[in-house]
Design a protein around this motif. Structure first.
Motif, short mmCIF file in Angstrom:
data_model
loop_
_atom_site.label_atom_id
_atom_site.label_comp_id
_atom_site.label_asym_id
_atom_site.label_seq_id
_atom_site.Cartn_x
_atom_site.Cartn_y
_atom_site.Cartn_z
N LEU A 6 0.85 -1.18 0.00
CA LEU A 6 0.00 0.00 0.00
C LEU A 6 0.89 1.24 0.00
O LEU A 6 1.78 1.36 0.84
CB LEU A 6 -0.90 -0.02 1.25
N ARG A 14 -3.67 5.41 4.58
CA ARG A 14 -3.06 4.08 4.75
C ARG A 14 -3.62 3.37 5.97
O ARG A 14 -4.01 2.20 5.91
CB ARG A 14 -1.53 4.19 4.87
N GLU A 15 -3.67 4.09 7.08
CA GLU A 15 -4.16 3.49 8.32
C GLU A 15 -5.63 3.10 8.21
O GLU A 15 -6.04 2.06 8.71
CB GLU A 15 -3.95 4.46 9.49
N GLU A 18 -5.85 -0.05 6.03
CA GLU A 18 -5.35 -1.20 6.79
C GLU A 18 -6.36 -1.64 7.85
O GLU A 18 -6.57 -2.84 8.06
CB GLU A 18 -4.02 -0.86 7.45
N LEU A 30 -1.00 -7.91 3.48
CA LEU A 30 -0.42 -6.58 3.36
C LEU A 30 1.04 -6.71 3.76
O LEU A 30 1.37 -6.75 4.95
CB LEU A 30 -1.18 -5.59 4.25
N GLN A 33 3.91 -1.16 3.63
CA GLN A 33 3.30 0.13 3.41
C GLN A 33 4.42 1.11 3.10
O GLN A 33 5.49 1.03 3.68
CB GLN A 33 2.53 0.61 4.64
N THR A 35 5.33 5.37 2.30
CA THR A 35 4.84 6.73 2.50
C THR A 35 4.97 7.60 1.26
O THR A 35 4.61 8.77 1.28
CB THR A 35 5.59 7.40 3.66
N THR A 54 -1.65 2.02 -5.04
CA THR A 54 -0.97 3.30 -4.87
C THR A 54 -1.82 4.52 -5.14
O THR A 54 -2.70 4.51 -6.01
CB THR A 54 0.29 3.37 -5.76
#
Length: 181
Positions: A6, A14-15, A18, A30, A33, A35, A54
């Motif tokens: 991700l 993202r959080e 998830e 997953l 991840q 940034t 993405t």
């Protein structure tokens, strides 16, 4: 299980993904991840994801440029793009890069899971086609045959592989692609 990375520069996106998406029920883990695009390129080598999920708009390098670079390094990796921009230029670039899907933010967990299940089916089919082609290769080696088959159409290649694999005799059978399909 297939591995998914991700990529989004927004922590809360993202959080949120998830926390709300049941990746395992869709056939994915997953694995990483990232940034941003540069972080994703580094992690792609380390984690070898099957699919990169993405964002498009990120600082330093956008998602489309990242996809182009990753495609050069990992040609079998697949991509799903998420974006807050309903911009035709981004959609066109995604199509040119053979992105599997282009999703608009805000995203629902159910919508993401629906896409992931469809992507899993595509990956499963590609795996079956690879097995079929391996069987074809083994059959050719066993029978001492020479087969030249050039195509970018994996469905056509799989159909031919299936047809040749199922031949009971070793006689040379010539058929056109239309007859096989």
């Amino acid at each position: 299980m297939y591995k998914l990375m991700l990529v989004d520069d927004e922590d809360e996106v993202r959080e949120g993904i998830e926390a709300t998406v049941d990746f395992e029920s869709c056939g994915f883990t997953l694995c990483a991840q990232a940034t941003g695009a540069i972080d994703a390129i580094e992690k792609a080598g380390q984690f070898q994801p099957d699919v990169v999920f993405t964002d498009v708009h990120m600082p330093y390098m956008d998602g489309m440029e990242m996809i182009s670079r990753l495609q050069e390094m990992y040609p079998t990796m697949k991509y799903i793009v998420l974006s807050g921009y309903d911009d035709f230029i981004y959609v066109k670039q995604a199509l040119q890069r053979q992105v599997l899907d282009y999703l608009l933010k805000p995203l629902s967990a159910q919508g993401i899971m629906k896409v992931l299940r469809r992507v899993k089916e595509q990956l499963d089919e590609q795996a079956r086609q690879r097995v079929d082609l391996e069987h074809l290769r083994e059959k050719v080696e066993q029978e001492g045959l020479t087969v030249i088959f050039i195509t970018h159409d994996t469905e056509l290649a799989a159909a031919w592989a299936d047809k040749i694999y199922r031949l009971e005799d070793t006689a040379l059978v010539e058929k056109s692609a239309e007859e096989v399909l």
